[in-house]
Write an enzyme that holds these catalytic residues in place. Structure first.
Site, PDB file in Angstrom:
ATOM      1  N   HIS A   1       2.813 -12.584  -5.235  1.00 55.55           N
ATOM      2  CA  HIS A   1       2.007 -12.878  -4.285  1.00 55.55           C
ATOM      3  C   HIS A   1       1.362 -14.190  -4.561  1.00 55.55           C
ATOM      4  O   HIS A   1       0.835 -14.532  -4.582  1.00 55.55           O
ATOM      5  CB  HIS A   1       0.789 -11.818  -4.847  1.00 55.55           C
ATOM      6  CG  HIS A   1      -0.296 -10.800  -3.503  1.00 55.55           C
ATOM      7  ND1 HIS A   1      -0.924 -12.150  -2.890  1.00 55.55           N
ATOM      8  CD2 HIS A   1      -0.136 -10.131  -3.249  1.00 55.55           C
ATOM      9  CE1 HIS A   1      -1.516 -11.764  -2.071  1.00 55.55           C
ATOM     10  NE2 HIS A   1      -1.005 -10.511  -2.470  1.00 55.55           N
TER      11      HIS A   1
ATOM     12  N   GLU B   1       4.309 -12.847   1.427  1.00 61.47           N
ATOM     13  CA  GLU B   1       5.079 -11.835   0.309  1.00 61.47           C
ATOM     14  C   GLU B   1       6.417 -11.026   0.475  1.00 61.47           C
ATOM     15  O   GLU B   1       6.582 -10.386   1.962  1.00 61.47           O
ATOM     16  CB  GLU B   1       4.098 -10.141   0.583  1.00 61.47           C
ATOM     17  CG  GLU B   1       3.085 -11.369  -0.565  1.00 61.47           C
ATOM     18  CD  GLU B   1       1.503 -10.488   0.007  1.00 61.47           C
ATOM     19  OE1 GLU B   1       1.703  -9.498  -0.675  1.00 61.47           O
ATOM     20  OE2 GLU B   1       1.148 -10.928   0.820  1.00 61.47           O
TER      21      GLU B   1
ATOM     22  N   ASP C   1      -1.917  -9.939   8.457  1.00 64.20           N
ATOM     23  CA  ASP C   1      -1.782  -9.563   7.183  1.00 64.20           C
ATOM     24  C   ASP C   1      -1.245  -8.056   7.709  1.00 64.20           C
ATOM     25  O   ASP C   1      -1.296  -6.948   7.336  1.00 64.20           O
ATOM     26  CB  ASP C   1      -3.191  -8.598   6.774  1.00 64.20           C
ATOM     27  CG  ASP C   1      -2.973  -8.590   5.032  1.00 64.20           C
ATOM     28  OD1 ASP C   1      -2.170  -8.523   4.373  1.00 64.20           O
ATOM     29  OD2 ASP C   1      -4.512  -7.894   5.230  1.00 64.20           O
TER      30      ASP C   1
ATOM     31  N   HIS D   1      -0.914  -2.315  -4.108  1.00 62.63           N
ATOM     32  CA  HIS D   1      -0.113  -2.890  -5.276  1.00 62.63           C
ATOM     33  C   HIS D   1      -0.550  -2.447  -6.628  1.00 62.63           C
ATOM     34  O   HIS D   1      -0.272  -3.159  -8.069  1.00 62.63           O
ATOM     35  CB  HIS D   1      -0.861  -4.695  -5.289  1.00 62.63           C
ATOM     36  CG  HIS D   1      -1.221  -5.469  -4.380  1.00 62.63           C
ATOM     37  ND1 HIS D   1      -0.022  -5.597  -3.701  1.00 62.63           N
ATOM     38  CD2 HIS D   1      -1.887  -6.081  -3.839  1.00 62.63           C
ATOM     39  CE1 HIS D   1       0.126  -6.541  -2.679  1.00 62.63           C
ATOM     40  NE2 HIS D   1      -0.544  -6.838  -2.572  1.00 62.63           N
TER      41      HIS D   1
ATOM     42  N   ARG E   1       0.873  -1.265   0.115  1.00 61.26           N
ATOM     43  CA  ARG E   1      -0.043  -0.028  -0.007  1.00 61.26           C
ATOM     44  C   ARG E   1       0.945   1.331   0.181  1.00 61.26           C
ATOM     45  O   ARG E   1       2.108   1.594   0.554  1.00 61.26           O
ATOM     46  CB  ARG E   1      -0.856  -0.099   0.976  1.00 61.26           C
ATOM     47  CG  ARG E   1      -1.897  -0.708   0.904  1.00 61.26           C
ATOM     48  CD  ARG E   1      -2.605  -1.244   2.559  1.00 61.26           C
ATOM     49  NE  ARG E   1      -4.020  -2.080   2.147  1.00 61.26           N
ATOM     50  CZ  ARG E   1      -4.078  -4.033   2.311  1.00 61.26           C
ATOM     51  NH1 ARG E   1      -2.442  -4.312   2.492  1.00 61.26           N
ATOM     52  NH2 ARG E   1      -4.632  -4.898   2.060  1.00 61.26           N
TER      53      ARG E   1
END
Length: 347
Positions: A175, A310, A247, A105, A80
């Site tokens: 990803h 990631e 996350d 992204h 982000r």
């Protein structure tokens, strides 16, 4: 060792898409020219049977609707950018918002939606290249990305090189959604995971970093000792409640190409090691996974059916001067390496 390049289909605009297949005695990987996407990754389980451990789709059209970024290379700026803007050398740039007010992204025309040129080098490396013209989704500079996929024993190595003709920002990741019990096997919350990180980045309610680095010790965020994400994922802890699970960007210890994480699928015994040159790794338990199209092998994917590892520079780094610098200059190309290495976990 073998390498093949075959037709995979065409985009809705009629652009041909290729699949490159790398294989050796241990693993086999299928890479699409669309998004430089890992479409299949087959590794042996404890019985010697090949298991596809990444989630994916059967057709190009499904990948064009890939709102979950399954398997894709993501950039120019992964993760982000808060407020969809950043300042670079006293000039403010506005990039495309695609998640509320924020850019996720890279907006609407990132590398995940690009058809790459594909070739090979020797019998163990696929080379994919693509361009992102100046001004794409607001990002400055004409950028050129090269992605190299190579097999080495039981490892898949990904090397990224991004060049530019004007100052810009860069953060590239893959990803892939991993389920080491097999891509259609259901929940991944029973995977055993450890992460080589003593801290993570605090984020706001929109998953944009606040700038604070928080210690994991004594919290549900701690993966320094192996545990399952399912053990603590529903804890009443701000980071987990806000994101509906894991996350978060973990700050990986040390620097250079080094160990970042382990993950094991308990049903297959398949263990994956993640190595990276990057400062962070985003651990994402697929909390919002909800494919809009058919999945490969007629599988059905639901939230928390996979885990993403990631490797990345820090999210929103252009807006945080104390984060590692993500500025890319014409005379200093971006480069990073990530390795996913497989074996069988000790019993």
């Amino acid at each position: 060792m073998s390498i093949q390049i075959k037709d995979f289909g065409k985009t809705t605009a009629g652009q041909p898409v290729k699949v490159g297949i790398l294989a050796n005695d241990t693993i086999e990987v299928h890479i699409l020219s669309y998004g430089a996407t890992i479409q299949q990754l087959l590794v042996p389980d404890r019985k010697g049977n090949k298991v596809d451990v990444v989630l994916g789709y059967p057709t190009v059209q499904d990948y064009e609707l890939n709102t979950c970024f399954l398997g894709a290379v993501v950039g120019r700026y992964a993760n982000r950018i808060g407020g969809s803007k950043f300042t670079l050398y006293e000039e403010e740039y506005h990039v495309t918002p695609n998640e509320g007010k924020n850019c996720l992204h890279s907006g609407l025309h990132g590398f995940d939606k690009t058809v790459f040129d594909m070739g090979f080098e020797g019998d163990d490396t696929l080379v994919l290249t693509a361009a992102s013209p100046d001004g794409t989704d607001g990002f400055p500079g004409n950028a050129e990305l090269e992605v190299r996929y190579s097999l080495a024993g039981a490892g898949l190595m990904i090397q990224y090189t991004l060049t530019t003709d004007a100052p810009t920002v860069a953060n590239i990741t893959n990803h892939s959604y991993f389920n080491l019990n097999g891509h259609g096997s259901g929940s991944a919350l029973g995977h055993r995971i450890s992460v080589d990180a003593d801290a993570y980045l605090e984020a706001d309610e929109n998953s944009v970093p606040t700038g604070r680095k928080l210690p994991v010790k004594g919290t549900p965020m701690d993966f320094t000792e192996e545990k399952t994400p399912g053990r603590d994922i529903n804890a009443d802890y701000p980071a987990l409640v806000q994101a509906k699970g894991y996350d978060q960007c973990y700050i990986i210890r040390d620097s250079g190409l080094r160990h970042a994480a382990w993950a094991t699928g308990p049903e297959t015994g398949i263990r994956m090691e993640v190595l990276t040159t990057l400062p962070g790794m985003h651990l994402y338990t697929a909390n919002y996974l909800a494919p809009q199209t058919a999945c490969k092998d007629d599988a059905r994917y639901e939230a928390r059916d996979a885990v993403c590892f990631e490797t990345e520079d820090f999210p929103d780094a252009p807006n945080h001067p104390d984060f590692p610098d993500t500025t890319l200059l014409p005379d200093a190309p971006y480069s990073s390496t990530t390795i996913y290495r497989f074996d069988i976990a000790p019993m």
